[in-house]
Motif scaffolding. Structure first.
Motif, PDB file in Angstrom:
ATOM      1  N   GLU A 290       0.836  -1.194   0.000  1.00 52.63           N
ATOM      2  CA  GLU A 290       0.000   0.000   0.000  1.00 52.63           C
ATOM      3  C   GLU A 290       0.875   1.250   0.000  1.00 52.63           C
ATOM      4  OE1 GLU A 290      -1.924  -3.492   1.534  1.00 52.63           O
ATOM      5  OE2 GLU A 290      -0.234  -2.439   2.400  1.00 52.63           O
ATOM      6  N   GLU A 291       0.875   1.977  -1.094  1.00 51.58           N
ATOM      7  CA  GLU A 291       1.577   3.266  -1.232  1.00 51.58           C
ATOM      8  C   GLU A 291       3.083   3.173  -1.017  1.00 51.58           C
ATOM      9  OE1 GLU A 291      -0.347   6.295   1.105  1.00 51.58           O
ATOM     10  OE2 GLU A 291      -2.292   5.355   0.804  1.00 51.58           O
ATOM     11  N   ASN A 292       3.651   1.978  -1.094  1.00 54.68           N
ATOM     12  CA  ASN A 292       5.097   1.779  -0.931  1.00 54.68           C
ATOM     13  C   ASN A 292       5.647   2.413   0.345  1.00 54.68           C
ATOM     14  OD1 ASN A 292       5.272   0.265  -3.261  1.00 54.68           O
ATOM     15  ND2 ASN A 292       5.826   1.995  -4.535  1.00 54.68           N
ATOM     16  N   GLN A 293       4.884   2.337   1.429  1.00 58.53           N
ATOM     17  CA  GLN A 293       5.335   2.897   2.699  1.00 58.53           C
ATOM     18  C   GLN A 293       6.425   2.023   3.294  1.00 58.53           C
ATOM     19  OE1 GLN A 293       1.333   2.875   4.339  1.00 58.53           O
ATOM     20  NE2 GLN A 293       1.455   5.094   4.550  1.00 58.53           N
ATOM     21  N   VAL A 294       7.430   2.669   3.917  1.00 57.21           N
ATOM     22  CA  VAL A 294       8.571   1.956   4.492  1.00 57.21           C
ATOM     23  C   VAL A 294       8.614   2.208   5.993  1.00 57.21           C
ATOM     24  CG1 VAL A 294      11.091   1.812   4.540  1.00 57.21           C
ATOM     25  CG2 VAL A 294       9.899   2.101   2.364  1.00 57.21           C
TER      26      VAL A 294
END
Length: 66
Positions: free
Chosen positions: A53-57
């Motif tokens: 989801e949204e490339n969250q890290v």
């Protein structure tokens, strides 16, 4: 399970992570693991992952069992 051991985390697993911007408040973000970014076998603050989801890290705080 906590997210301190890399072997416990699988691609696609549902996890709660803490984003860098939320480290002071401890706010958790839930999502599915897209990539595992930490190379070491374990990390005291949690394994760093990227969510689908949204490339969250962020660092894994909890592995959610369904």
């Amino acid at each position: 399970m906590n997210g301190k051991k890399r072997a416990d985390i699988k691609i696609g697993a549902l996890v709660d992570i803490v984003l860098k911007k939320d480290q002071r408040t401890g706010t958790l973000t839930r999502g599915h693991v897209k990539r595992i970014l930490t190379n070491s076998a374990q990390h005291p603050h949690g394994i760093k992952v990227m969510l689908e989801e949204e490339n969250q890290v962020g660092r894994v705080q909890k592995i959610v069992t369904e």
